[in-house]
Design a protein around this motif. Structure first.
Motif, short mmCIF file in Angstrom:
data_model
loop_
_atom_site.label_atom_id
_atom_site.label_comp_id
_atom_site.label_asym_id
_atom_site.label_seq_id
_atom_site.Cartn_x
_atom_site.Cartn_y
_atom_site.Cartn_z
N PHE A 262 0.93 -1.16 -0.06
CA PHE A 262 -0.02 0.18 -0.08
C PHE A 262 0.87 1.29 0.14
CE2 PHE A 262 -2.95 3.16 1.72
CZ PHE A 262 -3.96 2.93 1.13
N PHE B 133 -5.51 0.84 5.29
CA PHE B 133 -4.63 -0.08 5.28
C PHE B 133 -4.84 -1.05 6.43
CE2 PHE B 133 -0.30 -1.46 7.25
CZ PHE B 133 0.14 -2.26 6.06
N LEU C 92 3.12 -1.05 4.16
CA LEU C 92 2.93 0.35 4.09
C LEU C 92 4.07 1.08 3.65
CD1 LEU C 92 0.66 2.72 4.22
CD2 LEU C 92 1.58 2.98 6.59
#
Length: 250
Positions: free
Chosen positions: A195, A213, A223
C-alpha cells in the motif's frame, strides 16, 4: 458474452502493445516478445484513462523487468468510453469543491461517484479476465495480480481483489477515502498487499489511508509512505520483487 477484438497493434523495445475492445469496454494489453508467465491488472486514477503516462511507464517497466503481460481498461465514462451525464456532473462538482477549498464536499462527491463506478467496473474487469484467459498466450493457468492504482484505481481495485479469487497479490495506493463500505470490503482482502501512501495528500486525510491499510485482512501487507500530494504520488520504496515473488518470474 462479448468477443475480445484487437483494434490496433504496435511494437517497440521488445514490447507488444495491443488496443482492444470487449463490447463497450476499451483496453490495452502490453506483452513481452519472449515467453511470459503472469498477468498484471492496472487501474488509472479519476479523470484519467488507460494510457495515462504514469500508468504506461509502470506497465512497460513491469513487462521488461518481470516478463509479465499488463492490461489496463478505461473506467466507465473515462478514456475512449462515452461520457455520461453523471460523469460530467461529478467532474463539475469535484472541480467546484476543489476551487472552493471544500474538502467535505470533495469527499462526498468522490465517494458517491467512485462507488458507482466500482459497481460497474468490477464485473467489467472480470469479463475482461475471462476473455484474456481464452488467449493462448495467457491461458487459464496464468497467475494474476493487481499491479497498482491510485485514487479511483484503488476504489475499484479493492472491491475487485475482494471479489475475484484469481487475483493472488495486489498493490494499492492512497488518494482515496476510507469510507465504511470500502473499509468493510478491505476486510475481505486476504492476499498479500503493498500500500503506497502519499503523505501530504491535501484532499484525503492521512488517517483515512491508515485506517484503510489497517482494514486489510492480509497476513502479508506493507505500508510505504513518501512525501507527495494528491497528484504527485511517488512510487518509491516499494518492494520491486513483490509481484514477481507472488506471481512467479518469467
Amino acid at each position: 458474452m462479448h468477443k475480445l477484438q484487437f483494434t490496433a497493434e504496435t511494437s517497440s523495445a521488445g514490447i507488444l502493445e495491443r488496443d482492444f475492445a470487449l463490447g463497450a469496454i476499451t483496453g490495452v494489453l502490453w506483452s513481452p516478445a519472449a515467453e511470459h508467465t503472469a498477468l498484471v491488472l492496472m487501474g488509472h486514477g479519476g479523470g484519467l484513462h488507460k494510457k495515462a503516462p504514469g500508468l504506461v511507464a509502470r506497465a512497460r517497466d513491469t513487462v521488461t523487468s518481470s516478463g509479465f503481460t499488463v492490461v489496463a481498461i478505461d473506467a466507465p465514462g473515462h478514456g475512449e468510453r462515452p461520457r455520461r451525464a453523471v460523469d460530467d456532473q461529478a467532474r463539475t462538482d469535484i472541480r467546484e469543491a476543489v476551487m472552493a477549498g471544500d474538502n467535505k464536499r470533495f469527499e462526498e462527491v468522490s465517494i458517491r461517484y467512485s462507488t458507482g463506478l466500482a459497481e460497474q467496473a468490477v464485473p467489467e474487469w472480470q469479463e475482461v479476465l475471462d476473455a484474456l484467459q481464452e488467449l493462448p498466450e495467457i491461458g487459464p493457468a496464468a497467475p494474476i495480480g493487481y499491479g497498482g492504482g491510485i485514487s479511483l484505481g484503488t476504489a475499484i481495485g479493492i472491491p475487485l481483489t475482494a471479489a475475484d479469487p484469481r487475483i493472488a497479490a495486489a498493490v494499492f495506493g492512497g488518494g482515496f477515502f476510507a469510507h465504511p463500505a470500502l473499509i468493510e470490503t478491505a476486510r475481505r482482502v486476504t492476499v498479500p498487499v503493498q500500500f503506497l501512501l502519499p503523505w501530504d495528500d491535501e484532499h484525503v486525510d492521512r488517517q483515512s489511508a491508515l485506517d484503510l491499510f489497517d482494514a486489510f485482512a492480509s497476513t502479508e501487507k506493507t505500508l510505504h509512505a513518501n512525501p507527495g500530494d494528491h497528484r504527485t504520488v511517488r512510487w518509491l520504496g516499494l518492494d520491486e520483487k513483490f509481484l514477481a515473488r507472488h506471481l512467479g518470474r518469467a
